[in-house]
Every structure is written in C-alpha cells, then in structure tokens.
Design a protein around this motif. Structure first.
Motif, PDB file in Angstrom:
ATOM      1  N   GLU A 169       1.100 -12.761  -7.340  1.00  0.00           N
ATOM      2  CA  GLU A 169       1.491 -11.794  -6.143  1.00  0.00           C
ATOM      3  C   GLU A 169       1.919 -10.454  -6.400  1.00  0.00           C
ATOM      4  O   GLU A 169       2.425  -9.564  -5.559  1.00  0.00           O
ATOM      5  CB  GLU A 169       2.388 -12.637  -5.224  1.00  0.00           C
ATOM      6  N   ILE A 170       2.039 -10.069  -7.737  1.00  0.00           N
ATOM      7  CA  ILE A 170       2.791  -8.628  -8.082  1.00  0.00           C
ATOM      8  C   ILE A 170       1.793  -7.921  -8.863  1.00  0.00           C
ATOM      9  O   ILE A 170       0.877  -8.435  -9.625  1.00  0.00           O
ATOM     10  CB  ILE A 170       4.022  -8.939  -8.765  1.00  0.00           C
ATOM     11  N   LYS A 171       1.778  -6.666  -8.548  1.00  0.00           N
ATOM     12  CA  LYS A 171       0.947  -5.682  -9.574  1.00  0.00           C
ATOM     13  C   LYS A 171       1.996  -4.663 -10.511  1.00  0.00           C
ATOM     14  O   LYS A 171       2.889  -4.509  -9.623  1.00  0.00           O
ATOM     15  CB  LYS A 171      -0.003  -4.999  -8.778  1.00  0.00           C
ATOM     16  N   PRO A 210      -0.351   5.191  -3.180  1.00  0.00           N
ATOM     17  CA  PRO A 210      -1.749   5.595  -3.291  1.00  0.00           C
ATOM     18  C   PRO A 210      -2.271   5.152  -4.624  1.00  0.00           C
ATOM     19  O   PRO A 210      -1.759   5.400  -5.740  1.00  0.00           O
ATOM     20  CB  PRO A 210      -1.990   6.771  -2.731  1.00  0.00           C
ATOM     21  N   ALA A 211      -3.651   4.569  -4.891  1.00  0.00           N
ATOM     22  CA  ALA A 211      -4.229   4.145  -6.078  1.00  0.00           C
ATOM     23  C   ALA A 211      -4.484   5.336  -6.726  1.00  0.00           C
ATOM     24  O   ALA A 211      -4.637   5.180  -8.062  1.00  0.00           O
ATOM     25  CB  ALA A 211      -5.317   3.280  -5.930  1.00  0.00           C
ATOM     26  N   ASN A 212      -4.981   6.293  -6.231  1.00  0.00           N
ATOM     27  CA  ASN A 212      -5.463   7.599  -6.687  1.00  0.00           C
ATOM     28  C   ASN A 212      -4.315   8.503  -7.098  1.00  0.00           C
ATOM     29  O   ASN A 212      -4.683   9.724  -7.521  1.00  0.00           O
ATOM     30  CB  ASN A 212      -6.538   8.403  -5.929  1.00  0.00           C
ATOM     31  N   GLU A 213      -3.054   8.221  -6.978  1.00  0.00           N
ATOM     32  CA  GLU A 213      -1.899   9.138  -7.319  1.00  0.00           C
ATOM     33  C   GLU A 213      -1.069   8.571  -8.396  1.00  0.00           C
ATOM     34  O   GLU A 213      -0.914   7.363  -8.306  1.00  0.00           O
ATOM     35  CB  GLU A 213      -1.227   9.408  -5.934  1.00  0.00           C
ATOM     36  N   ASP A 214      -0.585   9.638  -9.245  1.00  0.00           N
ATOM     37  CA  ASP A 214       0.236   8.793 -10.237  1.00  0.00           C
ATOM     38  C   ASP A 214       1.708   8.622  -9.679  1.00  0.00           C
ATOM     39  O   ASP A 214       2.171   9.468  -8.661  1.00  0.00           O
ATOM     40  CB  ASP A 214       0.501  10.193 -11.466  1.00  0.00           C
ATOM     41  N   GLU A 217       0.872  -1.354   0.026  1.00  0.00           N
ATOM     42  CA  GLU A 217       0.118  -0.161  -0.068  1.00  0.00           C
ATOM     43  C   GLU A 217       0.824   1.381  -0.290  1.00  0.00           C
ATOM     44  O   GLU A 217       0.505   2.244   0.307  1.00  0.00           O
ATOM     45  CB  GLU A 217      -0.909  -0.094   0.947  1.00  0.00           C
ATOM     46  N   HIS A 218       2.135   1.037  -0.463  1.00  0.00           N
ATOM     47  CA  HIS A 218       3.018   2.153  -0.379  1.00  0.00           C
ATOM     48  C   HIS A 218       2.820   3.302  -1.238  1.00  0.00           C
ATOM     49  O   HIS A 218       2.837   4.720  -1.087  1.00  0.00           O
ATOM     50  CB  HIS A 218       4.621   1.587  -0.704  1.00  0.00           C
TER      51      HIS A 218
END
Length: 303
Positions: free
Chosen positions: A253-255, A176-180, A173-174
């Motif tokens: 296990e990787i994104k 944030p999904a909403n930030e480039d 979660e290092h």
C-alpha cells in the motif's frame, strides 16, 4: 587413561588379537600390550582372557568397549567440527542490521548459504545504538548500521551512501510523477521521521534539509522502527522520510519516492569489535556484505 590407550583397546577388541591390532595401528606389539595392562592395572580389572593364540573380551571389557565407542565417536565428531570451523565450511554467523542495510545482508546470506550449506545464520534488526552495544558485547559478530558510529570500541568500515526517500500511500497523488520531489515540497506537510534513541542521526538531517530549503517542519511523529513508520503511513498519519540505498519490500500500500538533495542522507557502515579474531566463515560473511554494499553503491551511481 588417555584417548590413545582407549583407541588401542577398541582396536584389539575389534581385531581379536594383539598382533592384528598392532598391524592395523602401525605400532609394535609390546607397547600395545603395555597400554592394555596399564588400563587393567589402573582400574584393577581384567579386560581380556587368553584363548589359544587369541584374546576373548571379558564382561568388564565388553562394558568398557561400549562406553569407549560412544566416547571416541564424540571425539571424532568434535575433531570433524573443529576442522570444519577452521576451514570455514561450518559455523554460526550472527549479524545485525538497520533496515537500510537489509539488502546487503540478505544478499550476503543467500550467497554463503548456496556455497556453504552447513553454515547457519542468526539475524537481528535494530536501531544503531542497540546494534553498537550488541556488537561491543559480542552478542553479534558484526552489524551493518548507519553512520555516525559513536562507540570507540568498534572498528568501522564505511559502505554505500544512503539517499532520502519519502513513503506515501500508493493512492496518493500529492506529488506529480513527472516532477522531482525536493524538501521544499514537503513544507508544512505532516511528516513521520526515523529517530535514534540517542545521538545524531536521520531525524536531525531531515530537519537540517528542511531548514536549508526554507521549508516549514511539521514532524507529527518519530519512531525508531521502519515497520512502525510504514504502519503510520498506511493509516494516513503522514509522509514517512527515511534513508535507503534502495527501498525494498516496504508494503503493497506504500510507494517510495526519492527526494532530490545535494548530499546523501547518511552512509551505511559495517562495525565489529576492535581486535576481535573471527571464525573464517564470519570473515567471509563480512567480505560478502562489504562486496554487496559496494555493488549496490556502484549500481546507484550508474543509475
């Protein structure tokens, strides 16, 4: 002895007379008779015996007939195979690729396999320098690699652009999904970067992007293989940084997170030996890879 004489002999045996064989072969009877006598004279044997108006094959003739059938069947198979190679409906295509080029190669193979089921493929994944050497020495017909290509013995066609991606564990979660994600956000973080065995490549580009972003470079490992890099990411060693046109099938296990930059990471390139004459099916494979890479680039630009 030549193949035509052997074909004449086989037809005479199967028809049982010179007259019938001559009609099947669309030739006059005298040259057919001469061809049989030439074979008998060359080997000092009798191939036929007269029986009324027909011919009876001798034991020697029967032995020759059996061998001739094998030989002419092989000759016909060779003729069919060479015709198929010339038409591009049969053959073997040897393709090399870097990990980022896998998608274009896989799509091209799938397309040709559906159209040409008699065509086989030999695929080899490797790092750019190895692929260049294998193409130069004709161990591969062509390869989809990354720019720059340093070997002057190779023809180079630039393909689609590659973008930077960061590989992180799916549980991370290092970022944030909403930030480039940008290179300045990688400052000081442990990084794992692809690196060529020789020459300038993605490793140097990553360091350059970090420098331009005034970010501290903390490269804890480099490797030439994407699977090794992915294994290190899964083990929590660091964040992987590598180029892709689009990340595919890395690991559950990787994104993969795109890294926003002002310039592409690198470009894919299709390479082959200068002046090489290809089988038609290899040329078709090159065209298919080029077309798929172009479509991937267009789709990325639209996105």
């Amino acid at each position: 002895m030549n193949l035509r004489q052997l074909q004449y002999f086989r037809t005479v045996v199967e028809q049982g007379s010179l007259a019938s064989a001559a009609e099947i072969l669309h030739i006059a009877q005298p040259p057919l008779s001469v061809a049989i006598k030439q074979l008998e004279g060359e080997w000092g044997v009798s191939l036929f015996e007269r029986a009324g108006r027909g011919l009876v094959i001798t034991d020697t003739g029967r032995a020759l007939y059996d061998r001739i059938c094998e030989l002419l069947n092989h000759a016909e198979q060779i003729d069919e195979e060479m015709m198929a190679l010339g038409r591009g409906t049969k053959g073997r295509v040897r393709v090399g690729f870097v990990a980022a080029g896998l998608e274009a190669v896989a799509q091209a193979v799938a397309e040709l396999n559906a159209e040409l089921p008699l065509v086989t493929f030999s695929l080899h994944q490797g790092e750019p320098r190895l692929l260049e050497d294998m193409v130069e020495h004709r161990a591969l017909d062509f390869a989809v690699t990354q720019m720059p290509v340093s070997n002057p013995a190779l023809a180079v066609k630039e393909l689609s652009a590659l973008e930077f991606f960061a590989l992180v564990r799916s549980s991370s979660e290092h970022f944030p999904a909403n930030e480039d994600l940008t290179f300045d956000k990688l400052s000081g973080l442990p990084l794992i970067v692809l690196r060529r065995s020789s020459g300038h490549g993605i490793y140097e580009r990553v360091l350059e992007e970090l420098r331009k972003a005034s970010a501290a470079a903390n490269v804890v490992a480099d490797c030439s293989d994407v699977h090794a890099l992915s294994a290190l990411v899964r083990q929590g060693v660091g964040i992987g940084v590598l180029p892709f046109s689009k990340p595919t099938a890395i690991a559950d296990e990787i994104k993969a997170l795109p890294i926003k930059t002002n310039a592409p990471a690198e470009r894919l390139a299709l390479i082959h030996a200068l002046g090489r004459r290809f089988l038609p099916v290899v040329q078709r494979a090159i065209s298919a890879c080029t077309a798929h890479a172009a479509r991937m680039h267009d789709a990325h630009c639209e996105h």
